[in-house]
Write a protein that holds these residues in place. Sequence first.
Motif, PDB file in Angstrom:
ATOM      1  N   LYS A  73       0.864  -1.060   0.299  1.00  0.00           N
ATOM      2  CA  LYS A  73      -0.014  -0.325   0.656  1.00  0.00           C
ATOM      3  C   LYS A  73       0.726   1.441   0.349  1.00  0.00           C
ATOM      4  O   LYS A  73       1.281   1.366   1.058  1.00  0.00           O
ATOM      5  N   GLN A 160     -14.160  -1.641   8.015  1.00  0.00           N
ATOM      6  CA  GLN A 160     -14.016  -1.950   9.631  1.00  0.00           C
ATOM      7  C   GLN A 160     -15.093  -3.711   9.268  1.00  0.00           C
ATOM      8  O   GLN A 160     -15.810  -3.336   9.194  1.00  0.00           O
ATOM      9  N   ARG A 194      -7.903  -7.528   6.057  1.00  0.00           N
ATOM     10  CA  ARG A 194      -6.984  -8.312   5.898  1.00  0.00           C
ATOM     11  C   ARG A 194      -7.352  -7.576   7.673  1.00  0.00           C
ATOM     12  O   ARG A 194      -8.107  -7.151   8.155  1.00  0.00           O
ATOM     13  N   HIS A 196      -7.391  -5.052  11.096  1.00  0.00           N
ATOM     14  CA  HIS A 196      -7.298  -4.259  10.917  1.00  0.00           C
ATOM     15  C   HIS A 196      -6.248  -3.426  11.493  1.00  0.00           C
ATOM     16  O   HIS A 196      -5.744  -3.773  12.910  1.00  0.00           O
ATOM     17  N   PRO A 197      -5.523  -2.774  11.171  1.00  0.00           N
ATOM     18  CA  PRO A 197      -4.311  -2.085  12.349  1.00  0.00           C
ATOM     19  C   PRO A 197      -4.270  -1.343  13.193  1.00  0.00           C
ATOM     20  O   PRO A 197      -3.582  -1.045  14.251  1.00  0.00           O
ATOM     21  N   ASP A 198      -5.403  -1.114  14.109  1.00  0.00           N
ATOM     22  CA  ASP A 198      -6.035  -0.489  15.412  1.00  0.00           C
ATOM     23  C   ASP A 198      -6.280  -2.090  16.425  1.00  0.00           C
ATOM     24  O   ASP A 198      -6.999  -1.715  17.487  1.00  0.00           O
ATOM     25  N   GLY A 199      -6.143  -3.462  15.544  1.00  0.00           N
ATOM     26  CA  GLY A 199      -5.764  -4.600  16.142  1.00  0.00           C
ATOM     27  C   GLY A 199      -7.660  -4.977  16.866  1.00  0.00           C
ATOM     28  O   GLY A 199      -7.564  -6.388  16.903  1.00  0.00           O
TER      29      GLY A 199
END
Length: 307
Positions: A73, A160, A194, A196-199
Amino acid sequence: MPSYPHADPRHAFFDGSEARISFWEWGDPDGQPVVLVHATGFHARVWDETVRHLPDSYRIISVDMRGHGLSEKKGLLLDWSLVAHDVSELLDHLALKNVIGVGHSMGAHCMSQVALAHPDMFERLLLVDPVMMEPERYATDGKAELMDPAEHPVGKRRDQWRDWQEMYDRFKDRHPYSLWKPQALEDYCRYGIRPHPDGEGFALACPPHVEASVYIGSVNGCLYGRLNAIKVPVTILRAKGRAPGDEKLMDFAISPTWDQLHTEFANARDVHLPHLSHFMPMQDPALTAYFILNATATADEAIAAAK
Protein backbone atom coordinates in the motif's frame (compact mmCIF):
# COMPACT_ATOMS: atom_id res chain seq x y z
CA MET A 1 -17.53 -26.58 -19.39
CA PRO A 2 -15.11 -28.79 -17.40
CA SER A 3 -13.86 -27.79 -13.98
CA TYR A 4 -10.32 -28.69 -12.88
CA PRO A 5 -9.25 -29.58 -9.31
CA HIS A 6 -6.22 -27.30 -9.04
CA ALA A 7 -3.81 -27.62 -6.15
CA ASP A 8 -3.56 -24.64 -3.80
CA PRO A 9 -1.86 -21.75 -5.59
CA ARG A 10 1.77 -20.90 -5.02
CA HIS A 11 2.26 -17.43 -3.56
CA ALA A 12 5.24 -15.10 -3.91
CA PHE A 13 6.30 -11.47 -3.69
CA PHE A 14 8.29 -9.47 -6.21
CA ASP A 15 10.23 -6.42 -5.05
CA GLY A 16 9.82 -3.99 -7.90
CA SER A 17 11.58 -0.67 -8.23
CA GLU A 18 8.57 1.19 -6.81
CA ALA A 19 6.42 -1.31 -4.91
CA ARG A 20 6.36 -4.85 -3.49
CA ILE A 21 3.93 -6.88 -5.57
CA SER A 22 2.10 -10.04 -4.53
CA PHE A 23 1.17 -12.71 -7.06
CA TRP A 24 -0.28 -16.23 -7.13
CA GLU A 25 0.38 -19.14 -9.50
CA TRP A 26 -1.44 -22.31 -10.50
CA GLY A 27 -0.64 -25.04 -13.01
CA ASP A 28 2.48 -26.07 -14.90
CA PRO A 29 5.46 -23.73 -14.33
CA ASP A 30 6.59 -24.59 -17.88
CA GLY A 31 3.19 -24.14 -19.50
CA GLN A 32 1.97 -21.24 -21.62
CA PRO A 33 1.46 -18.25 -19.31
CA VAL A 34 -1.98 -16.83 -18.65
CA VAL A 35 -1.65 -13.56 -16.73
CA LEU A 36 -4.73 -12.24 -14.90
CA VAL A 37 -5.12 -8.66 -13.65
CA HIS A 38 -8.14 -7.79 -11.50
CA ALA A 39 -10.43 -4.76 -11.32
CA THR A 40 -10.28 -1.75 -9.00
CA GLY A 41 -10.80 -2.63 -5.35
CA PHE A 42 -10.46 -6.37 -5.95
CA HIS A 43 -7.49 -8.72 -5.63
CA ALA A 44 -5.78 -11.65 -7.34
CA ARG A 45 -7.99 -14.33 -5.78
CA VAL A 46 -11.23 -13.05 -7.31
CA TRP A 47 -10.09 -15.07 -10.34
CA ASP A 48 -10.21 -18.39 -8.45
CA GLU A 49 -13.52 -19.48 -9.99
CA THR A 50 -12.29 -18.64 -13.49
CA VAL A 51 -9.05 -20.52 -12.82
CA ARG A 52 -11.07 -23.64 -11.93
CA HIS A 53 -12.07 -23.83 -15.60
CA LEU A 54 -8.50 -23.57 -16.93
CA PRO A 55 -6.40 -26.74 -17.36
CA ASP A 56 -3.28 -27.35 -15.28
CA SER A 57 -1.25 -27.40 -18.50
CA TYR A 58 -1.16 -23.58 -18.38
CA ARG A 59 0.99 -21.47 -16.08
CA ILE A 60 -1.65 -19.24 -14.55
CA ILE A 61 -0.44 -16.08 -12.79
CA SER A 62 -2.77 -13.69 -10.96
CA VAL A 63 -1.41 -10.38 -9.74
CA ASP A 64 -2.40 -8.17 -6.79
CA MET A 65 -2.08 -4.65 -8.14
CA ARG A 66 -0.31 -2.08 -5.99
CA GLY A 67 -2.59 -0.97 -3.18
CA HIS A 68 -4.67 -4.16 -3.48
CA GLY A 69 -4.61 -7.61 -1.90
CA LEU A 70 -1.26 -8.42 -0.33
CA SER A 71 0.69 -5.95 -2.46
CA GLU A 72 2.28 -2.87 -0.95
CA LYS A 73 0.00 0.00 0.00
CA LYS A 74 1.96 2.95 -1.30
CA GLY A 75 0.20 6.24 -1.88
CA LEU A 76 -2.74 7.00 -4.16
CA LEU A 77 -3.35 5.60 -7.64
CA LEU A 78 -4.51 8.71 -9.46
CA ASP A 79 -1.95 7.85 -12.18
CA TRP A 80 -2.88 4.54 -13.80
CA SER A 81 0.58 4.08 -15.27
CA LEU A 82 1.85 3.19 -11.79
CA VAL A 83 0.19 -0.22 -11.67
CA ALA A 84 1.14 -0.96 -15.28
CA HIS A 85 4.77 -0.22 -14.39
CA ASP A 86 4.61 -2.70 -11.51
CA VAL A 87 3.05 -5.46 -13.62
CA SER A 88 5.53 -4.85 -16.45
CA GLU A 89 8.44 -5.22 -14.07
CA LEU A 90 6.99 -8.44 -12.65
CA LEU A 91 6.49 -10.01 -16.08
CA ASP A 92 10.02 -8.98 -17.07
CA HIS A 93 11.33 -10.59 -13.89
CA LEU A 94 9.46 -13.82 -14.69
CA ALA A 95 10.83 -13.74 -18.27
CA LEU A 96 7.45 -14.65 -19.74
CA LYS A 97 6.82 -15.26 -23.44
CA ASN A 98 3.76 -16.09 -25.55
CA VAL A 99 1.49 -14.71 -22.84
CA ILE A 100 -2.30 -14.72 -22.93
CA GLY A 101 -2.94 -11.43 -21.15
CA VAL A 102 -6.28 -11.08 -19.38
CA GLY A 103 -7.49 -7.96 -17.62
CA HIS A 104 -10.83 -7.00 -16.10
CA SER A 105 -12.06 -3.40 -15.89
CA MET A 106 -9.15 -1.16 -14.82
CA GLY A 107 -7.01 -4.32 -14.99
CA ALA A 108 -7.74 -4.45 -18.74
CA HIS A 109 -6.48 -0.88 -19.06
CA CYS A 110 -3.37 -1.98 -17.15
CA MET A 111 -2.89 -5.02 -19.41
CA SER A 112 -3.12 -2.81 -22.50
CA GLN A 113 -0.38 -0.56 -21.13
CA VAL A 114 1.79 -3.59 -20.41
CA ALA A 115 1.27 -4.87 -23.97
CA LEU A 116 2.29 -1.46 -25.34
CA ALA A 117 5.50 -1.66 -23.32
CA HIS A 118 6.17 -5.30 -24.33
CA PRO A 119 5.07 -5.78 -27.95
CA ASP A 120 6.80 -9.17 -28.26
CA MET A 121 5.65 -10.71 -24.97
CA PHE A 122 2.01 -11.53 -25.79
CA GLU A 123 0.24 -14.03 -28.00
CA ARG A 124 -3.08 -12.24 -27.54
CA LEU A 125 -5.15 -10.16 -25.11
CA LEU A 126 -8.58 -10.66 -23.55
CA LEU A 127 -9.93 -7.37 -22.21
CA VAL A 128 -12.98 -7.98 -20.03
CA ASP A 129 -15.19 -4.88 -20.01
CA PRO A 130 -12.21 -2.50 -19.90
CA VAL A 131 -12.44 0.96 -18.39
CA MET A 132 -11.86 2.71 -21.69
CA MET A 133 -14.66 5.20 -22.04
CA GLU A 134 -16.05 7.34 -24.84
CA PRO A 135 -13.33 9.77 -26.00
CA GLU A 136 -15.28 12.83 -24.88
CA ARG A 137 -15.18 11.67 -21.26
CA TYR A 138 -11.43 12.15 -21.03
CA ALA A 139 -9.68 15.39 -20.17
CA THR A 140 -8.74 17.07 -23.44
CA ASP A 141 -5.27 17.93 -22.16
CA GLY A 142 -4.92 14.76 -20.07
CA LYS A 143 -4.68 16.78 -16.87
CA ALA A 144 -8.13 17.16 -15.37
CA GLU A 145 -8.36 18.64 -11.89
CA LEU A 146 -8.93 15.74 -9.52
CA MET A 147 -11.03 15.68 -6.36
CA ASP A 148 -9.89 14.55 -2.93
CA PRO A 149 -10.37 10.73 -2.72
CA ALA A 150 -11.71 11.16 0.83
CA GLU A 151 -14.67 13.08 -0.66
CA HIS A 152 -15.51 10.43 -3.25
CA PRO A 153 -18.40 8.08 -2.32
CA VAL A 154 -16.10 5.06 -2.61
CA GLY A 155 -13.67 6.72 -0.22
CA LYS A 156 -16.38 6.51 2.43
CA ARG A 157 -16.90 2.75 2.19
CA ARG A 158 -17.24 0.80 5.41
CA ASP A 159 -13.72 -0.30 6.37
CA GLN A 160 -14.14 -2.38 9.52
CA TRP A 161 -15.49 -5.92 9.62
CA ARG A 162 -15.70 -8.63 12.23
CA ASP A 163 -14.61 -11.25 9.68
CA TRP A 164 -15.10 -12.21 6.02
CA GLN A 165 -18.39 -13.95 6.83
CA GLU A 166 -19.92 -10.70 8.08
CA MET A 167 -18.82 -8.98 4.87
CA TYR A 168 -20.29 -11.80 2.77
CA ASP A 169 -23.61 -11.72 4.62
CA ARG A 170 -23.80 -7.96 4.19
CA PHE A 171 -23.16 -8.09 0.44
CA LYS A 172 -24.80 -11.30 -0.81
CA ASP A 173 -28.27 -9.79 -1.35
CA ARG A 174 -27.08 -6.35 -2.47
CA HIS A 175 -26.66 -5.18 -6.06
CA PRO A 176 -24.30 -5.81 -7.81
CA TYR A 177 -22.86 -8.55 -5.57
CA SER A 178 -26.14 -10.47 -5.77
CA LEU A 179 -25.33 -11.11 -9.45
CA TRP A 180 -22.15 -13.02 -8.61
CA LYS A 181 -21.62 -16.73 -8.13
CA PRO A 182 -21.72 -17.30 -4.34
CA GLN A 183 -18.24 -18.83 -4.31
CA ALA A 184 -16.82 -15.86 -6.23
CA LEU A 185 -18.31 -13.50 -3.65
CA GLU A 186 -16.88 -15.64 -0.85
CA ASP A 187 -13.43 -15.43 -2.46
CA TYR A 188 -13.75 -11.65 -2.78
CA CYS A 189 -14.63 -11.35 0.92
CA ARG A 190 -12.30 -14.03 2.29
CA TYR A 191 -9.18 -12.66 0.58
CA GLY A 192 -10.28 -9.03 0.46
CA ILE A 193 -9.75 -8.16 4.14
CA ARG A 194 -6.71 -7.93 6.38
CA PRO A 195 -6.30 -7.49 10.15
CA HIS A 196 -7.33 -3.96 11.06
CA PRO A 197 -4.34 -1.78 12.04
CA ASP A 198 -6.02 -0.78 15.30
CA GLY A 199 -6.31 -4.43 16.31
CA GLU A 200 -10.12 -4.59 16.14
CA GLY A 201 -11.46 -6.93 13.47
CA PHE A 202 -10.52 -6.57 9.80
CA ALA A 203 -10.10 -3.79 7.23
CA LEU A 204 -10.41 -3.86 3.44
CA ALA A 205 -7.21 -5.03 1.74
CA CYS A 206 -7.66 -2.14 -0.71
CA PRO A 207 -8.18 0.92 1.53
CA PRO A 208 -11.22 2.95 0.47
CA HIS A 209 -9.21 6.11 -0.24
CA VAL A 210 -6.91 4.11 -2.55
CA GLU A 211 -9.86 2.56 -4.37
CA ALA A 212 -11.46 5.99 -4.73
CA SER A 213 -8.25 7.43 -6.16
CA VAL A 214 -8.35 4.87 -8.98
CA TYR A 215 -11.86 5.89 -9.98
CA ILE A 216 -10.96 9.57 -9.83
CA GLY A 217 -7.87 9.08 -11.99
CA SER A 218 -9.83 7.42 -14.80
CA VAL A 219 -10.42 10.73 -16.58
CA ASN A 220 -6.67 11.12 -17.11
CA GLY A 221 -6.15 7.56 -18.35
CA CYS A 222 -6.76 7.99 -22.09
CA LEU A 223 -4.81 5.56 -24.32
CA TYR A 224 -6.50 6.52 -27.59
CA GLY A 225 -4.07 7.13 -30.43
CA ARG A 226 -1.63 4.59 -28.97
CA LEU A 227 -3.54 1.32 -28.92
CA ASN A 228 -3.02 0.61 -32.63
CA ALA A 229 0.62 -0.16 -31.76
CA ILE A 230 -0.66 -3.41 -30.20
CA LYS A 231 -0.50 -5.83 -33.14
CA VAL A 232 -1.54 -9.08 -31.45
CA PRO A 233 -5.19 -10.23 -31.58
CA VAL A 234 -7.40 -8.54 -28.98
CA THR A 235 -10.83 -9.68 -27.85
CA ILE A 236 -12.96 -7.13 -25.99
CA LEU A 237 -15.84 -8.50 -23.92
CA ARG A 238 -18.42 -5.78 -23.42
CA ALA A 239 -21.26 -6.02 -20.88
CA LYS A 240 -24.63 -4.31 -20.72
CA GLY A 241 -24.38 -0.56 -21.31
CA ARG A 242 -26.33 2.35 -19.95
CA ALA A 243 -29.87 3.02 -21.10
CA PRO A 244 -30.63 6.50 -22.49
CA GLY A 245 -31.15 8.91 -19.62
CA ASP A 246 -29.10 6.87 -17.16
CA GLU A 247 -25.83 8.70 -17.77
CA LYS A 248 -25.68 10.03 -14.20
CA LEU A 249 -26.69 6.75 -12.55
CA MET A 250 -23.88 5.40 -10.34
CA ASP A 251 -24.21 1.70 -11.06
CA PHE A 252 -20.93 -0.19 -11.11
CA ALA A 253 -22.60 -3.14 -12.87
CA ILE A 254 -22.98 -1.11 -16.08
CA SER A 255 -20.26 -1.38 -18.74
CA PRO A 256 -17.79 1.53 -18.88
CA THR A 257 -16.47 0.38 -22.28
CA TRP A 258 -16.80 2.54 -25.41
CA ASP A 259 -18.68 0.49 -28.01
CA GLN A 260 -16.18 1.53 -30.70
CA LEU A 261 -13.09 0.68 -28.66
CA HIS A 262 -12.18 -2.20 -30.97
CA THR A 263 -11.51 0.28 -33.78
CA GLU A 264 -8.61 1.77 -31.82
CA PHE A 265 -6.61 -1.47 -32.00
CA ALA A 266 -4.83 -2.89 -35.04
CA ASN A 267 -6.46 -6.33 -34.68
CA ALA A 268 -9.40 -6.36 -32.27
CA ARG A 269 -12.93 -7.64 -32.15
CA ASP A 270 -15.89 -6.62 -30.01
CA VAL A 271 -18.01 -9.30 -28.31
CA HIS A 272 -21.16 -7.82 -26.82
CA LEU A 273 -22.66 -9.75 -23.89
CA PRO A 274 -25.67 -7.65 -22.82
CA HIS A 275 -27.02 -10.39 -20.53
CA LEU A 276 -23.99 -9.93 -18.26
CA SER A 277 -22.91 -7.12 -15.96
CA HIS A 278 -19.55 -5.41 -15.69
CA PHE A 279 -18.61 -8.12 -13.17
CA MET A 280 -18.79 -10.96 -15.69
CA PRO A 281 -15.73 -12.89 -14.35
CA MET A 282 -17.54 -13.25 -11.02
CA GLN A 283 -20.99 -13.61 -12.58
CA ASP A 284 -20.01 -16.22 -15.19
CA PRO A 285 -16.47 -17.51 -14.59
CA ALA A 286 -16.94 -20.47 -16.96
CA LEU A 287 -17.77 -18.13 -19.85
CA THR A 288 -14.77 -15.95 -19.01
CA ALA A 289 -12.51 -19.02 -19.00
CA TYR A 290 -13.91 -20.14 -22.35
CA PHE A 291 -12.81 -16.89 -23.94
CA ILE A 292 -9.35 -17.27 -22.35
CA LEU A 293 -9.00 -20.71 -23.91
CA ASN A 294 -10.61 -19.96 -27.28
CA ALA A 295 -9.16 -17.03 -29.17
CA THR A 296 -11.95 -16.73 -31.75
CA ALA A 297 -14.97 -17.79 -29.68
CA THR A 298 -18.28 -16.10 -30.45
CA ALA A 299 -20.76 -14.98 -27.82
CA ASP A 300 -23.14 -17.83 -28.70
CA GLU A 301 -20.37 -20.45 -28.49
CA ALA A 302 -19.20 -19.21 -25.10
CA ILE A 303 -22.71 -19.01 -23.66
CA ALA A 304 -23.48 -22.56 -24.79
CA ALA A 305 -20.16 -23.94 -23.50
CA ALA A 306 -20.54 -22.28 -20.11
CA LYS A 307 -23.93 -23.86 -19.39
